[in-house]
Design a protein around this motif. Sequence first.
Motif, PDB file in Angstrom:
ATOM      1  N   PHE A 164      31.159  25.479  70.028  1.00 57.03           N
ATOM      2  CA  PHE A 164      32.551  25.817  69.705  1.00 57.03           C
ATOM      3  C   PHE A 164      32.903  27.257  70.089  1.00 57.03           C
ATOM      4  O   PHE A 164      33.784  27.888  69.511  1.00 57.03           O
ATOM      5  CB  PHE A 164      32.883  25.560  68.223  1.00 57.03           C
ATOM      6  CG  PHE A 164      31.902  26.088  67.221  1.00 57.03           C
ATOM      7  CD1 PHE A 164      31.932  27.405  66.814  1.00 57.03           C
ATOM      8  CD2 PHE A 164      30.951  25.242  66.664  1.00 57.03           C
ATOM      9  CE1 PHE A 164      31.040  27.885  65.870  1.00 57.03           C
ATOM     10  CE2 PHE A 164      30.053  25.706  65.711  1.00 57.03           C
ATOM     11  CZ  PHE A 164      30.096  27.036  65.315  1.00 57.03           C
ATOM     12  N   GLY A 165      32.205  27.783  71.095  1.00 57.16           N
ATOM     13  CA  GLY A 165      32.611  29.033  71.723  1.00 57.16           C
ATOM     14  C   GLY A 165      32.119  30.312  71.125  1.00 57.16           C
ATOM     15  O   GLY A 165      32.692  31.378  71.380  1.00 57.16           O
ATOM     16  N   HIS A 166      31.046  30.274  70.341  1.00 60.05           N
ATOM     17  CA  HIS A 166      30.444  31.493  69.803  1.00 60.05           C
ATOM     18  C   HIS A 166      29.003  31.589  70.309  1.00 60.05           C
ATOM     19  O   HIS A 166      28.386  30.593  70.653  1.00 60.05           O
ATOM     20  CB  HIS A 166      30.464  31.495  68.278  1.00 60.05           C
ATOM     21  CG  HIS A 166      31.832  31.729  67.699  1.00 60.05           C
ATOM     22  ND1 HIS A 166      32.280  32.962  67.301  1.00 60.05           N
ATOM     23  CD2 HIS A 166      32.845  30.868  67.467  1.00 60.05           C
ATOM     24  CE1 HIS A 166      33.513  32.862  66.849  1.00 60.05           C
ATOM     25  NE2 HIS A 166      33.889  31.597  66.938  1.00 60.05           N
ATOM     26  N   GLY A 167      28.473  32.797  70.342  1.00 61.32           N
ATOM     27  CA  GLY A 167      27.086  32.964  70.763  1.00 61.32           C
ATOM     28  C   GLY A 167      26.902  33.045  72.262  1.00 61.32           C
ATOM     29  O   GLY A 167      25.782  33.218  72.739  1.00 61.32           O
ATOM     30  N   ILE A 168      27.966  32.932  73.035  1.00 62.23           N
ATOM     31  CA  ILE A 168      27.910  33.093  74.483  1.00 62.23           C
ATOM     32  C   ILE A 168      29.199  33.798  74.908  1.00 62.23           C
ATOM     33  O   ILE A 168      30.283  33.467  74.432  1.00 62.23           O
ATOM     34  CB  ILE A 168      27.773  31.731  75.213  1.00 62.23           C
ATOM     35  CG1 ILE A 168      27.648  31.939  76.728  1.00 62.23           C
ATOM     36  CG2 ILE A 168      28.929  30.806  74.886  1.00 62.23           C
ATOM     37  CD1 ILE A 168      27.323  30.670  77.502  1.00 62.23           C
ATOM     38  N   SER A 169      29.074  34.789  75.768  1.00 62.12           N
ATOM     39  CA  SER A 169      30.234  35.555  76.230  1.00 62.12           C
ATOM     40  C   SER A 169      30.367  35.405  77.738  1.00 62.12           C
ATOM     41  O   SER A 169      29.404  35.648  78.484  1.00 62.12           O
ATOM     42  CB  SER A 169      30.083  37.039  75.868  1.00 62.12           C
ATOM     43  OG  SER A 169      30.050  37.212  74.461  1.00 62.12           O
ATOM     44  N   VAL A 170      31.557  34.998  78.174  1.00 57.89           N
ATOM     45  CA  VAL A 170      31.826  34.790  79.596  1.00 57.89           C
ATOM     46  C   VAL A 170      33.149  35.477  79.950  1.00 57.89           C
ATOM     47  O   VAL A 170      33.895  35.905  79.074  1.00 57.89           O
ATOM     48  CB  VAL A 170      31.896  33.293  79.949  1.00 57.89           C
ATOM     49  CG1 VAL A 170      30.570  32.598  79.631  1.00 57.89           C
ATOM     50  CG2 VAL A 170      33.040  32.609  79.208  1.00 57.89           C
ATOM     51  N   THR A 171      33.445  35.544  81.226  1.00 59.63           N
ATOM     52  CA  THR A 171      34.718  36.129  81.640  1.00 59.63           C
ATOM     53  C   THR A 171      35.822  35.073  81.531  1.00 59.63           C
ATOM     54  O   THR A 171      35.563  33.882  81.698  1.00 59.63           O
ATOM     55  CB  THR A 171      34.665  36.635  83.089  1.00 59.63           C
ATOM     56  OG1 THR A 171      34.575  35.526  83.982  1.00 59.63           O
ATOM     57  CG2 THR A 171      33.475  37.557  83.296  1.00 59.63           C
ATOM     58  N   PRO A 172      37.046  35.490  81.256  1.00 57.90           N
ATOM     59  CA  PRO A 172      38.162  34.536  81.257  1.00 57.90           C
ATOM     60  C   PRO A 172      38.304  33.792  82.575  1.00 57.90           C
ATOM     61  O   PRO A 172      38.626  32.600  82.593  1.00 57.90           O
ATOM     62  CB  PRO A 172      39.376  35.420  80.971  1.00 57.90           C
ATOM     63  CG  PRO A 172      38.822  36.554  80.152  1.00 57.90           C
ATOM     64  CD  PRO A 172      37.470  36.820  80.747  1.00 57.90           C
ATOM     65  N   LEU A 173      38.054  34.477  83.692  1.00 56.22           N
ATOM     66  CA  LEU A 173      38.164  33.810  84.995  1.00 56.22           C
ATOM     67  C   LEU A 173      37.139  32.695  85.129  1.00 56.22           C
ATOM     68  O   LEU A 173      37.446  31.614  85.656  1.00 56.22           O
ATOM     69  CB  LEU A 173      38.006  34.832  86.126  1.00 56.22           C
ATOM     70  CG  LEU A 173      38.166  34.276  87.550  1.00 56.22           C
ATOM     71  CD1 LEU A 173      39.529  33.621  87.726  1.00 56.22           C
ATOM     72  CD2 LEU A 173      37.962  35.376  88.583  1.00 56.22           C
ATOM     73  N   GLN A 174      35.919  32.927  84.665  1.00 53.72           N
ATOM     74  CA  GLN A 174      34.908  31.869  84.662  1.00 53.72           C
ATOM     75  C   GLN A 174      35.369  30.657  83.862  1.00 53.72           C
ATOM     76  O   GLN A 174      35.171  29.510  84.267  1.00 53.72           O
ATOM     77  CB  GLN A 174      33.604  32.396  84.045  1.00 53.72           C
ATOM     78  CG  GLN A 174      32.641  33.014  85.015  1.00 53.72           C
ATOM     79  CD  GLN A 174      31.363  33.404  84.317  1.00 53.72           C
ATOM     80  OE1 GLN A 174      31.402  34.166  83.347  1.00 53.72           O
ATOM     81  NE2 GLN A 174      30.240  32.908  84.774  1.00 53.72           N
ATOM     82  N   THR A 175      35.975  30.921  82.714  1.00 54.07           N
ATOM     83  CA  THR A 175      36.453  29.852  81.852  1.00 54.07           C
ATOM     84  C   THR A 175      37.510  29.018  82.568  1.00 54.07           C
ATOM     85  O   THR A 175      37.509  27.783  82.488  1.00 54.07           O
ATOM     86  CB  THR A 175      37.042  30.440  80.559  1.00 54.07           C
ATOM     87  OG1 THR A 175      36.082  31.324  79.959  1.00 54.07           O
ATOM     88  CG2 THR A 175      37.392  29.353  79.568  1.00 54.07           C
ATOM     89  N   ALA A 176      38.418  29.679  83.284  1.00 52.08           N
ATOM     90  CA  ALA A 176      39.461  28.976  84.022  1.00 52.08           C
ATOM     91  C   ALA A 176      38.872  28.133  85.146  1.00 52.08           C
ATOM     92  O   ALA A 176      39.294  26.989  85.378  1.00 52.08           O
ATOM     93  CB  ALA A 176      40.470  29.976  84.578  1.00 52.08           C
ATOM     94  N   VAL A 177      37.889  28.676  85.854  1.00 56.26           N
ATOM     95  CA  VAL A 177      37.259  27.941  86.965  1.00 56.26           C
ATOM     96  C   VAL A 177      36.551  26.689  86.451  1.00 56.26           C
ATOM     97  O   VAL A 177      36.654  25.607  87.034  1.00 56.26           O
ATOM     98  CB  VAL A 177      36.273  28.857  87.722  1.00 56.26           C
ATOM     99  CG1 VAL A 177      35.457  28.062  88.737  1.00 56.26           C
ATOM    100  CG2 VAL A 177      37.019  29.984  88.421  1.00 56.26           C
ATOM    101  N   ALA A 178      35.828  26.830  85.347  1.00 57.93           N
ATOM    102  CA  ALA A 178      35.120  25.682  84.777  1.00 57.93           C
ATOM    103  C   ALA A 178      36.105  24.623  84.278  1.00 57.93           C
ATOM    104  O   ALA A 178      35.874  23.416  84.419  1.00 57.93           O
ATOM    105  CB  ALA A 178      34.212  26.147  83.637  1.00 57.93           C
ATOM    106  N   THR A 179      37.231  25.060  83.698  1.00 58.53           N
ATOM    107  CA  THR A 179      38.225  24.111  83.200  1.00 58.53           C
ATOM    108  C   THR A 179      38.878  23.352  84.347  1.00 58.53           C
ATOM    109  O   THR A 179      39.209  22.166  84.207  1.00 58.53           O
ATOM    110  CB  THR A 179      39.301  24.860  82.389  1.00 58.53           C
ATOM    111  OG1 THR A 179      38.658  25.554  81.312  1.00 58.53           O
ATOM    112  CG2 THR A 179      40.329  23.906  81.822  1.00 58.53           C
ATOM    113  N   ALA A 180      39.080  24.003  85.482  1.00 58.18           N
ATOM    114  CA  ALA A 180      39.642  23.317  86.649  1.00 58.18           C
ATOM    115  C   ALA A 180      38.790  22.108  87.020  1.00 58.18           C
ATOM    116  O   ALA A 180      39.314  21.047  87.398  1.00 58.18           O
ATOM    117  CB  ALA A 180      39.747  24.283  87.823  1.00 58.18           C
ATOM    118  N   ALA A 181      37.466  22.242  86.876  1.00 55.37           N
ATOM    119  CA  ALA A 181      36.578  21.120  87.188  1.00 55.37           C
ATOM    120  C   ALA A 181      36.731  19.977  86.193  1.00 55.37           C
ATOM    121  O   ALA A 181      36.516  18.808  86.529  1.00 55.37           O
ATOM    122  CB  ALA A 181      35.126  21.593  87.215  1.00 55.37           C
TER     123      ALA A 181
END
Length: 569
Positions: free
Chosen positions: A402-419
């Motif tokens: 549920f999105g805790h314990g790992i930190s990523v860039t917002p751009l990475q999040t957008a790229v993964a969501t596109a998939a």
Amino acid sequence: MADARPVSFLQRRTHRERRAPRPPSARAGKSRVIMAMGMFALVYLAIGGRLVLLGMSEPTEAAHYISAKESVAASRPDLVDRNGQILATDIKTASLYAEPRKILDVDEAMEGIASVLPELNNDTVRRRLASKAGFVWLKRELTPRQRVALHDLGIPGLGFLEENSRFYPGGPTASHIVGSVNIDNQGISGMELAVDRSGLSDLQALGFARDRPMEPVALSIDLRAQHVVRDELSKALERYHAIAGVGIVLDVDTGEVIAMSSLPDFDPNDRSQALDSNRFNRASGGVFEMGSVFKGFTVAMALDSGKVTMDDSFDATRPLRVGRRTINDFYGKRRILSVAETFIYSSNIGTAKMMLAAGVETQKAFMKRLGLTSRLKTELPEVATPLLPPKWNELAAITISFGHGISVTPLQTAVATAALVNGGRLIPATFKPRSREEAKALETRVIDERTSAIMRYLFRLNVMSGSGRRAKVPGYVVGGKTGTAEKIENGRYVSNKRRNSFLSAFPMDKPRYVVLVVLDEPKPEREGIGATAGRNTAPVTSAIIRRIAPMLGVLPKFGDESETISIAY
């Protein structure tokens, strides 16, 4: 005894002439030739000796001038958006230099210079003018008015060099993407630095980039959409009293970044602003816990693994105990939830149990497949590396779900969501134009098309009847997921400081763009209401889509707004 033959007059005369000495005029001619040769040799020796002395001596004033002129004359190509709008270009400007050896009166020179440039009225400048140097810089990048004023002073020993200076017509509009240059017109950040690294700096070093036109470099961004994203983000920071914000628009079929804004930003025409540590690029250069938007990845992982189906349900009646940690829901339903309900009600308990059903190793492999565990590869230099848990055990996997314990860039999040929404194809992000054919050669399948169809349905369902209702846009089928992550201070989560986000795509029946909005520490819009993502980042996303959709050629479809996407599962 041999007979003596008579010798003719002609023979006797020839014999006498052969034996006679040369006349003085012939001897003088030969001497002149030898003397000329000697003089030429002496001249060449003198020239050679002078060259050796020059090579061993200090550079002359002319040499200093030529060296300075060579160092500032390098040109840069224009940067333009996908429609040809200029983002960065070279303009001519003048810089002030001095030749101290030619200055007659240092005090008079200082007084004159200070009358136009008061900031140069200091001991350092005085020492430079009083030195015996052949050439010293005094002020780079003068304004036209300053140049005229200094020229009119008529001070001997002062001069001007014309050089290239970078100008950004849009100011801060796309500053973190475009980047900036130093005073020598060399890229130091953003795509300016990327262009240098791609070969421009080598051309400049070889002298092939001096005072000559160069082909513009096109970027993937749309300046119109970029303006909208920054404008809506600026309004949101003021309306919700947030300390920072991020907005991203990504083409799901090509990976092109259409717009990306990170506030506070800077004006690249004012280099001093770029040094402010609070103005860094949070969109790709910062890593954060993204909160509940990660639940979309968990649901996709569980469904794609085949260990969870849409017919399954999860008991969320009571908190989940894992070691010393208790997993609870923010707005708990305290009942058994279906997969769809777990998603739209954003249940931490249900999501954690869904992850456990799929398995820790399955989650770890899936996150790696989506590119969320490694540094994003793109042209932009400012890209941060994700922060992963030191030990990816069951507790870490539950919090990551549920999105805790790992930190990523917002751009990475957008790229993964596109998939998740484009049929299951992971396409690398790019800040340069890319065709769909080029994207197909780079894409990697990460989930099944059927799983992607279910995710589109769930995203749309969340906007219709879940936490994303305020993201609706009349005429457009928008889907998305809210996210709220408590911030960490001194190693502990702080309940009153949150980072809210809304991750969406449109049109959801056939997605073309992903839109991500993040607000850092938003406050309630007015007293008596909450400051959840559904109340701030969702309406900001709605405003962005409403304005950019027509610009990007996405036509509205007016009809029954309650419709969702039909899928078979």
